[in-house]
Scaffold this motif. Structure first.
Motif, mmCIF file in Angstrom:
data_model
loop_
_atom_site.group_PDB
_atom_site.id
_atom_site.type_symbol
_atom_site.label_atom_id
_atom_site.label_comp_id
_atom_site.label_asym_id
_atom_site.label_seq_id
_atom_site.Cartn_x
_atom_site.Cartn_y
_atom_site.Cartn_z
ATOM 1 N N UNK A 217 -13.808 35.160 47.067
ATOM 2 C CA UNK A 217 -15.284 34.949 47.678
ATOM 3 C C UNK A 217 -15.236 35.258 49.006
ATOM 4 N N UNK A 218 -14.064 35.390 49.704
ATOM 5 C CA UNK A 218 -14.007 35.864 51.259
ATOM 6 C C UNK A 218 -14.118 34.827 52.103
ATOM 7 N N UNK A 219 -14.192 33.446 51.643
ATOM 8 C CA UNK A 219 -14.345 32.440 52.424
ATOM 9 C C UNK A 219 -13.130 31.421 52.376
ATOM 10 N N UNK A 221 -10.751 28.433 50.957
ATOM 11 C CA UNK A 221 -11.142 26.970 50.367
ATOM 12 C C UNK A 221 -12.288 26.399 51.511
ATOM 13 N N UNK A 222 -13.535 26.975 51.656
ATOM 14 C CA UNK A 222 -14.594 26.579 52.325
ATOM 15 C C UNK A 222 -15.240 25.470 51.454
ATOM 16 N N UNK A 223 -15.115 24.192 51.413
ATOM 17 C CA UNK A 223 -15.699 23.662 50.873
ATOM 18 C C UNK A 223 -17.253 23.572 50.895
ATOM 19 N N UNK A 224 -17.925 23.974 51.965
ATOM 20 C CA UNK A 224 -19.509 24.125 51.873
ATOM 21 C C UNK A 224 -19.852 25.211 51.137
ATOM 22 N N UNK A 225 -19.204 26.180 51.208
ATOM 23 C CA UNK A 225 -19.284 27.569 50.482
ATOM 24 C C UNK A 225 -19.103 27.250 48.883
#
Length: 318
Positions: A217-219, A221-225
């Motif tokens: 996804x390119x983010x 482990x970004x929880x918001x994403x």
């Protein structure tokens, strides 16, 4: 003696729940999502729900009447198809297009293949996919509070910020039944407590999807994403109410796991690398097509049956 013995063909293990009871449970579990969708989008959403249900039931009745088959509308499966289709439509969709989608779902996807138990894909998703291909402009037009705009998933794909709390509650644009992840989860809990579904397919589906977007996804482990992707679009509705369809999902334990992984990977591919921000409907449809193959390779062998061994090659000097 005839009162004591009942001769019948297998299977001999029976449950108290019949098709109509299970379908009633599904309708009951969909009520929180349906009621919130009507509250969120107004009487236009109610109109589409009623039209889709009535059209699906009437289409099944008239088809069976035309071909001389016994009517099966009492099993409520047509009503469930109509309700699920309506929940996958934008509230602004013209009524006549909803009618066409409902007829296609019942007549083409379900009845032409033999009726309930013979359809190769989920009828509601088949109807939705047909509408997306045929009427792309109206199927991708979303309004919320009278204002047309992009869905949170589309905003997320364009790199814009989204409000995950609004997505969880449902204060966003989208289809009638996909906006409130909270209402969908309430319905899912009802299905689980009533024993209609288990967590294998939706659990593996969601977990596989999360792993995919973390890796690609390119983010990171970004929880918001991650939460935005889980609450946005039709992922929750598809995972608990359509991927678990008895007819179009595997019955073997390993098959359910493989099926869930396929769903997660395909949804991730469509969302991350595809042109559209969504991808749940086509991911489920494509995975439905793989079910016969999945069950063929995962069905357990009967006790005492060995795999066929290849004959040993005879040496040339013997």
């Amino acid at each position: 003696m005839s009162n004591l013995l009942k001769v019948s063909s297998s299977p001999h293990v029976r449950a108290k729940d019949d098709t109509s009871r299970i379908m009633f449970y599904v309708i009951l579990a969909l009520m929180p999502t349906t009621i919130f969708g009507i509250f969120n989008f107004g009487l236009r959403a109610l109109l589409l729900v009623v039209v889709c249900i009535l059209t699906c039931v009437l289409s099944e009745f008239l088809f069976e009447k035309a071909v001389g088959k016994k009517s099966t509308i009492k099993d409520l499966s047509a009503a469930v198809t109509g309700l699920l289709l309506a929940l996958n439509l934008p509230s602004t969709l013209p009524v006549w297009q909803a009618v066409i989608g409902s007829v296609f779902a019942i007549v083409v996807v379900k009845m032409l293949f033999g009726g309930l138990g013979q359809n190769f894909m989920n009828p509601a998703l088949g109807g939705r996919a047909f509408l997306v291909i045929s009427f792309a402009a109206t199927m991708t037009h979303f309004e919320y509070d009278g204002v047309a705009g992009a869905t949170p998933l589309a905003c997320l794909k364009n790199g814009e910020l989204v409000n995950t709390l609004d997505m969880l509650i449902g204060r966003t644009g989208g289809t009638i039944g996909e906006t409130s992840a909270l209402c969908i989860l309430i319905g899912a809990i009802i299905l689980i407590l009533l024993g209609v579904i288990d967590l294998t397919i939706p659990g593996v589906y969601i977990l596989s999807f999360v792993v995919f977007i973390v890796l690609f996804g390119g983010h990171g482990f970004d929880t918001t994403y991650i939460v935005a992707h889980l609450c946005g679009g039709g992922l929750m509705l598809g995972a608990f109410f359509m991927a678990t369809d008895y007819v179009t999902s595997p019955i073997t334990p390993m098959g359910k796991i493989i099926f869930g992984i396929c769903l997660g990977v395909l949804t991730g591919l469509f969302r991350i690398f595809g042109n559209s921000a969504e991808g749940v409907s086509f991911a489920i449809i494509f995975s439905n097509l793989l079910v016969p193959l999945i069950e063929r390779v995962t069905v357990p062998r009967a006790f005492g049956i060995e795999r066929e061994r290849k004959p040993k090659e005879v040496k040339a000097n013997e």
